[in-house]
Design an enzyme around this catalytic site. Structure first.
Site, mmCIF file in Angstrom:
data_model
loop_
_atom_site.group_PDB
_atom_site.id
_atom_site.type_symbol
_atom_site.label_atom_id
_atom_site.label_comp_id
_atom_site.label_asym_id
_atom_site.label_seq_id
_atom_site.Cartn_x
_atom_site.Cartn_y
_atom_site.Cartn_z
ATOM 1 N N LEU A 231 0.839 -1.201 0.000
ATOM 2 C CA LEU A 231 0.000 0.000 0.000
ATOM 3 C C LEU A 231 0.871 1.247 0.000
ATOM 4 O O LEU A 231 1.742 1.406 0.850
ATOM 5 C CB LEU A 231 -0.908 0.017 1.241
ATOM 6 C CG LEU A 231 -1.795 1.257 1.391
ATOM 7 C CD1 LEU A 231 -2.807 1.345 0.253
ATOM 8 C CD2 LEU A 231 -2.516 1.254 2.735
ATOM 9 N N ILE A 232 0.618 2.108 -0.990
ATOM 10 C CA ILE A 232 1.142 3.467 -0.968
ATOM 11 C C ILE A 232 -0.033 4.352 -0.559
ATOM 12 O O ILE A 232 -1.106 4.300 -1.164
ATOM 13 C CB ILE A 232 1.688 3.893 -2.346
ATOM 14 C CG1 ILE A 232 2.810 2.946 -2.801
ATOM 15 C CG2 ILE A 232 2.181 5.342 -2.300
ATOM 16 C CD1 ILE A 232 4.028 2.898 -1.897
ATOM 17 N N GLN A 237 0.257 8.620 -3.918
ATOM 18 C CA GLN A 237 0.035 7.755 -5.079
ATOM 19 C C GLN A 237 0.256 8.522 -6.383
ATOM 20 O O GLN A 237 0.060 9.726 -6.461
ATOM 21 C CB GLN A 237 -1.374 7.167 -5.029
ATOM 22 C CG GLN A 237 -1.536 6.122 -3.932
ATOM 23 C CD GLN A 237 -2.947 5.594 -3.792
ATOM 24 O OE1 GLN A 237 -3.832 5.928 -4.577
ATOM 25 N NE2 GLN A 237 -3.180 4.773 -2.777
ATOM 26 N N GLY A 238 0.692 7.788 -7.414
ATOM 27 C CA GLY A 238 0.930 8.384 -8.720
ATOM 28 C C GLY A 238 2.278 9.069 -8.852
ATOM 29 O O GLY A 238 2.535 9.751 -9.842
ATOM 30 N N GLY A 240 5.284 7.246 -8.349
ATOM 31 C CA GLY A 240 6.316 6.251 -8.646
ATOM 32 C C GLY A 240 6.864 5.513 -7.441
ATOM 33 O O GLY A 240 7.817 4.731 -7.571
ATOM 34 N N GLY A 242 5.472 3.096 -5.653
ATOM 35 C CA GLY A 242 5.220 1.656 -5.723
ATOM 36 C C GLY A 242 6.294 0.942 -6.512
ATOM 37 O O GLY A 242 6.785 -0.123 -6.105
ATOM 38 N N GLU A 265 0.794 -12.874 -3.551
ATOM 39 C CA GLU A 265 -0.443 -13.528 -3.126
ATOM 40 C C GLU A 265 -1.646 -12.792 -3.714
ATOM 41 O O GLU A 265 -1.860 -11.620 -3.426
ATOM 42 C CB GLU A 265 -0.516 -13.498 -1.594
ATOM 43 C CG GLU A 265 -1.773 -14.110 -1.007
ATOM 44 C CD GLU A 265 -1.841 -13.922 0.503
ATOM 45 O OE1 GLU A 265 -2.957 -13.800 1.032
ATOM 46 O OE2 GLU A 265 -0.779 -13.900 1.139
#
Length: 408
Positions: A231-232, A237-238, A240, A242, A265
């Protein structure tokens, strides 16, 4: 609302969408508390409030969950303009507080003054564990490069267990099928992303996101790390992060001779796209993925080199090959385009061929009327249409990976 009684219409006014009612913040400065621009809402709340994601019994409901940006000390407060118990006899409002208390650990603040006094101590917070990677991202708004760091931690780090209890609460709001892990199992690894920022001349750290990885045993002497949760947090988010996190985790495990390969998973579509980008970025410089070798087709050499050097399994290596071969292919050339399309479709057709084998068995085993029923479910023309649709969707996804790679 047609057909409802006057009482039912009145009670309907006391239903609140919990995705809108829950207000989250990551607080760095006292003024953030009153700044609506720092507020964000959940994507999901069904795991706490049921499939309808509704809390009954309140008007103007606000569920405030504010976190200090670094150590995630929490302020929890409920506000509303009207409550059903005060207006109607024999009607009970949902116990919102108890539902939230089930997922947030004890020790949270309930008033703003206590929370602000904790904020003043935030200067003492430092990231947990071992520093693995430092990188920077240019922030247009601030007009400067922001520094980020990725750490590997475990439960032996002082204070990390309590911090993780606060951090994992975000999963409930942003991962559809989230669940809390057994932190007493020592096979878990934790990877954390932090932003470095300045406040009154001091360097502080803000939590950006994290990943949990479980180390499965593989006989006789290997492990297979499996990404479980990633989770970011929405404000980051958006940007980079991750990709930086996933690549850093891959590079961490690549250096271990006991690691066989790295899996995930139940990966989401977004995770698969992120993994495609990271793995292609890692693989593109391997000799076995040179344009000349790509045009010769998928090879055992690619499988072996990707597995030994980068801990990538055969299934993921095949996707990397298809993406890089698309880059090496002139799709305007009829022969190259046809060769690529057939190569990818040969892989995609696997499930359809399995159906054909099942059909052959049915011809031998089923009575005519039963066979007709099964044949109706296996329409060959429909299979060809589905195959072409799958191919076009795949190429579209692959092109997005290559576009992102070109900008990296």
């Amino acid at each position: 609302m047609a057909g409802l009684t006057a009482m039912e219409k009145k009670l309907a006014e006391y239903k609140c969408n919990t995705n809108e009612a829950i207000q989250l913040k990551l607080v760095r400065f006292p003024e953030d508390l009153e700044d609506e621009n720092t507020t964000f809402n959940p994507e999901y709340s069904h795991q706490v409030f049921g499939d309808d994601e509704v809390a009954f019994g309140y008007k103007g409901l606000k569920i405030l969950l504010y976190y200090i940006a670094g150590n995630l000390s929490t302020l929890f407060r409920i506000e509303y303009t009207s409550k059903v118990n005060e207006k109607f006899d024999c009607v009970e409002a949902d116990d919102v507080e108890s539902k939230i208390r089930e997922i947030i650990p004890p020790g949270f603040c309930t008033n703003t003054d206590d929370f602000v006094s904790l904020l003043e101590k935030e200067v003492n917070f430092k990231p947990f564990g071992m520093l693995l990677h430092t990188y920077s991202v240019h922030n247009e708004e601030a007009g400067e490069d922001i520094t980020y760091q990725i750490y590997k931690a475990d439960m032996s780090c002082p204070g990390f267990r309590e911090y993780h209890e606060r951090l994992q609460t975000f999963l409930m709001w942003f991962i559809e099928t989230a669940s809390f892990i057994d932190v007493d199992d020592e096979r878990w690894n934790y990877f954390l992303v932090f932003e470095k920022y300045n406040k009154d001349g001091a360097t502080l750290f803000a939590t950006v996101g994290y990943m949990t990885v479980y180390n499965y045993y593989v006989y006789p002497d290997k492990t297979r790390p499996r990404v479980s949760q990633m989770l970011i947090l929405p404000p980051f988010q958006g940007e980079g992060h991750g990709a930086q996190l996933l690549e850093t985790v891959h590079r961490y495990y690549m250096s271990s001779p006991t690691v066989l390969d790295i899996t995930a998973e139940d990966p989401s579509e977004n995770y698969v796209k992120l993994r495609d980008f990271v793995l292609v970025k890692l693989c593109q410089d391997l000799l076995c993925f040179s344009p000349g070798k790509l045009m010769q087709g998928f090879s055992q050499e690619m499988v072996m080199e990707a597995q030994q050097k980068l801990k990538i399994n055969k299934q993921h290596t095949r996707r990397v090959y298809e993406i890089l071969r698309l880059r090496a292919t002139d799709m305007g050339d009829a022969e190259q385009s046809r060769s690529y399309r057939l190569d990818v479709k040969r892989r995609l057709i696997g499930p359809y061929k399995k159906k054909q084998r099942e059909l052959a068995k049915m011809r031998r085993c089923l009575r005519p009327e039963e066979l007709t029923n099964q044949l109706n479910q296996i329409d060959i023309n429909m299979q060809h249409e589905q195959l072409e649709e799958s191919f076009q969707q795949l190429v579209s996804d692959y092109r997005r990976v290559l576009e992102r790679l070109a900008q990296a």
